[in-house]
Motif scaffolding. Structure first.
Motif, PDB file in Angstrom:
ATOM      1  N   GLU A  75     -15.436 -17.929   6.401  1.00  0.00           N
ATOM      2  CA  GLU A  75     -16.412 -18.392   5.406  1.00  0.00           C
ATOM      3  C   GLU A  75     -16.292 -17.426   4.247  1.00  0.00           C
ATOM      4  O   GLU A  75     -16.793 -16.300   4.313  1.00  0.00           O
ATOM      5  CB  GLU A  75     -17.831 -18.361   5.966  1.00  0.00           C
ATOM      6  CG  GLU A  75     -18.092 -19.329   7.090  1.00  0.00           C
ATOM      7  CD  GLU A  75     -19.506 -19.190   7.621  1.00  0.00           C
ATOM      8  OE1 GLU A  75     -20.457 -19.137   6.787  1.00  0.00           O
ATOM      9  OE2 GLU A  75     -19.668 -19.113   8.847  1.00  0.00           O
ATOM     10  N   ARG A  78     -18.415 -14.313   3.113  1.00  0.00           N
ATOM     11  CA  ARG A  78     -19.567 -14.306   4.014  1.00  0.00           C
ATOM     12  C   ARG A  78     -19.225 -13.828   5.424  1.00  0.00           C
ATOM     13  O   ARG A  78     -19.850 -12.933   5.954  1.00  0.00           O
ATOM     14  CB  ARG A  78     -20.153 -15.726   4.064  1.00  0.00           C
ATOM     15  CG  ARG A  78     -21.256 -15.937   5.059  1.00  0.00           C
ATOM     16  CD  ARG A  78     -22.557 -15.325   4.580  1.00  0.00           C
ATOM     17  NE  ARG A  78     -23.579 -15.523   5.596  1.00  0.00           N
ATOM     18  CZ  ARG A  78     -24.031 -14.554   6.379  1.00  0.00           C
ATOM     19  NH1 ARG A  78     -23.573 -13.340   6.267  1.00  0.00           N
ATOM     20  NH2 ARG A  78     -24.970 -14.797   7.272  1.00  0.00           N
ATOM     21  N   ARG A  79     -18.215 -14.468   6.060  1.00  0.00           N
ATOM     22  CA  ARG A  79     -17.956 -14.200   7.480  1.00  0.00           C
ATOM     23  C   ARG A  79     -16.474 -14.382   7.789  1.00  0.00           C
ATOM     24  O   ARG A  79     -15.852 -15.354   7.364  1.00  0.00           O
ATOM     25  CB  ARG A  79     -18.796 -15.163   8.307  1.00  0.00           C
ATOM     26  CG  ARG A  79     -18.656 -15.051   9.800  1.00  0.00           C
ATOM     27  CD  ARG A  79     -19.602 -16.089  10.444  1.00  0.00           C
ATOM     28  NE  ARG A  79     -19.373 -16.255  11.854  1.00  0.00           N
ATOM     29  CZ  ARG A  79     -20.000 -15.556  12.792  1.00  0.00           C
ATOM     30  NH1 ARG A  79     -20.887 -14.649  12.458  1.00  0.00           N
ATOM     31  NH2 ARG A  79     -19.744 -15.770  14.061  1.00  0.00           N
ATOM     32  N   GLU A  98     -19.240  -9.570   8.945  1.00  0.00           N
ATOM     33  CA  GLU A  98     -20.209 -10.334   8.163  1.00  0.00           C
ATOM     34  C   GLU A  98     -20.549  -9.566   6.903  1.00  0.00           C
ATOM     35  O   GLU A  98     -20.766  -8.345   6.942  1.00  0.00           O
ATOM     36  CB  GLU A  98     -21.459 -10.609   8.985  1.00  0.00           C
ATOM     37  CG  GLU A  98     -21.164 -11.542  10.159  1.00  0.00           C
ATOM     38  CD  GLU A  98     -22.401 -11.858  10.972  1.00  0.00           C
ATOM     39  OE1 GLU A  98     -23.125 -10.920  11.338  1.00  0.00           O
ATOM     40  OE2 GLU A  98     -22.624 -13.053  11.236  1.00  0.00           O
ATOM     41  N   ASP A 100     -23.093  -9.472   3.452  1.00  0.00           N
ATOM     42  CA  ASP A 100     -24.311  -9.943   2.805  1.00  0.00           C
ATOM     43  C   ASP A 100     -24.429  -9.264   1.458  1.00  0.00           C
ATOM     44  O   ASP A 100     -24.397  -8.028   1.373  1.00  0.00           O
ATOM     45  CB  ASP A 100     -25.554  -9.617   3.658  1.00  0.00           C
ATOM     46  CG  ASP A 100     -25.633 -10.479   4.899  1.00  0.00           C
ATOM     47  OD1 ASP A 100     -25.493 -11.711   4.767  1.00  0.00           O
ATOM     48  OD2 ASP A 100     -25.820  -9.923   5.999  1.00  0.00           O
TER      49      ASP A 100
END
Length: 144
Positions: A75, A78-79, A98, A100
């Motif tokens: 992603e 994001r991930r 991850e 953020d």
């Protein structure tokens, strides 16, 4: 005690770089090689679900060992779930990265579950070294 708890680690850090720059550091071969202890020219990345990656890691004493795997989840910004091939095991070992966004900074979290406490301790030590090196790489303005 569950296996998840016994043989897992979670590391978090806040990096002084925007999430897009952190993502590029993880997913661009030349940038990844500059901070991840990989031998120059050894990193190949096909960053998409099912895409393969490989790198030859260099230890502090000059030893080299090849790593291979695939991307299990992607992603962008994001991930990233990175599968690592482990000799003697049928299934890949997965490490989750991850990201953020926190204004101009990025909170990064690494998570991995291993089969034994020894594997977990080695993986956590390696991931801590990676985060230290990534932090230094981003702080010096590299990968901008």
């Amino acid at each position: 005690m569950s296996t998840e708890t016994a043989f897992s680690y979670h590391l978090t850090r806040t990096l002084d770089a925007p999430v897009s720059r952190v993502w590029q550091a993880w997913t661009t071969p030349d940038r990844y090689a500059r901070w991840s202890y990989a031998a120059p020219g050894s990193v190949e990345q096909d960053v998409r679900p099912g895409g393969a990656w490989k790198a030859t890691m260099v230890t502090p004493d000059g030893g080299q060992f090849p790593l291979t795997g695939s991307y299990l989840e992607v992603e962008e910004n994001r991930r990233l779930v990175v599968g690592m091939d482990v000799p003697g095991k049928d299934a890949q070992t997965a490490m989750t990265v991850e990201l953020d966004e926190d204004g101009p900074r990025t909170r990064i979290a690494l998570h991995q579950t291993c089969d034994t406490v020894e594997e977990r301790d080695m993986a956590e030590q390696g991931s801590t070294m990676l985060l230290d090196s990534l932090t230094a790489f981003l702080a010096e303005g590299a990968g901008a």
